[in-house]
Scaffold this motif. Sequence first.
Motif, PDB file in Angstrom:
ATOM      1  N   ALA A  13       0.834  -1.207   0.000  1.00  0.00           N
ATOM      2  CA  ALA A  13       0.000   0.000   0.000  1.00  0.00           C
ATOM      3  C   ALA A  13       0.868   1.256   0.000  1.00  0.00           C
ATOM      4  O   ALA A  13       0.564   2.245  -0.684  1.00  0.00           O
ATOM      5  CB  ALA A  13      -0.946  -0.005   1.198  1.00  0.00           C
ATOM      6  N   LEU A  17       0.945   4.152  -2.795  1.00  0.00           N
ATOM      7  CA  LEU A  17       0.736   5.543  -2.395  1.00  0.00           C
ATOM      8  C   LEU A  17       1.888   6.433  -2.861  1.00  0.00           C
ATOM      9  O   LEU A  17       1.668   7.543  -3.351  1.00  0.00           O
ATOM     10  CB  LEU A  17       0.551   5.649  -0.878  1.00  0.00           C
ATOM     11  N   LYS A  18       3.113   5.943  -2.754  1.00  0.00           N
ATOM     12  CA  LYS A  18       4.283   6.710  -3.226  1.00  0.00           C
ATOM     13  C   LYS A  18       4.191   6.964  -4.729  1.00  0.00           C
ATOM     14  O   LYS A  18       4.488   8.049  -5.205  1.00  0.00           O
ATOM     15  CB  LYS A  18       5.586   5.971  -2.892  1.00  0.00           C
TER      16      LYS A  18
END
Length: 185
Positions: A13, A17-18
């Motif tokens: 996750a 997200l990065k």
Amino acid sequence: KTLIQRKKGMVIAMKVLKKILFFALICCLICVFFACNIKDDNIQDNSDDKYTEGLEYTLSDDETYYIVSGIGTCKDTPDIVIPSTYNGKPVASIGAEAFSYCSRLTSVTVPDGVTSIGDWAFSYCSSLTSVTIPDGVTSIGDETFSECSSLTSVTIPDSVTSIGDEAFFLSGLTSVTIPDSVTSI
């Protein structure tokens, strides 16, 4: 789920997200780059005409034309030439009090396409001697030229149908010819 499986899920996750944040940052940088390279929207596009730069404009409510709304940075300019277009749209009106109290103003050239001159637009312009009102202007507002003590003559075109109250009050006019087209004074 075990603790290890949860940590692996969180790591995945975080990687996603990065990537999303990196993509969003790149998009923002591209937008900023292009925004800095766009021409200024306040460019008057009358390249063939000599007009006065620095006037203030207001976009009409229906966003189809501009209204000259103020003298802007032209306070010491004696001769004003209003452009026929601004930001690619016609200049169709001179707003209320646009030039009032401009004591150094001596002449104004209003372009074809202007249809109205607002209330008090040139009131108290004590040095104003010359105004060119083109055919197409249909209304001259209340006290538009009041207290223009140096204004000795004005030509009202046949297109004018309405002249506001005290439009020439205490001006220097010695005579004025009102065309038959005027139905309201």
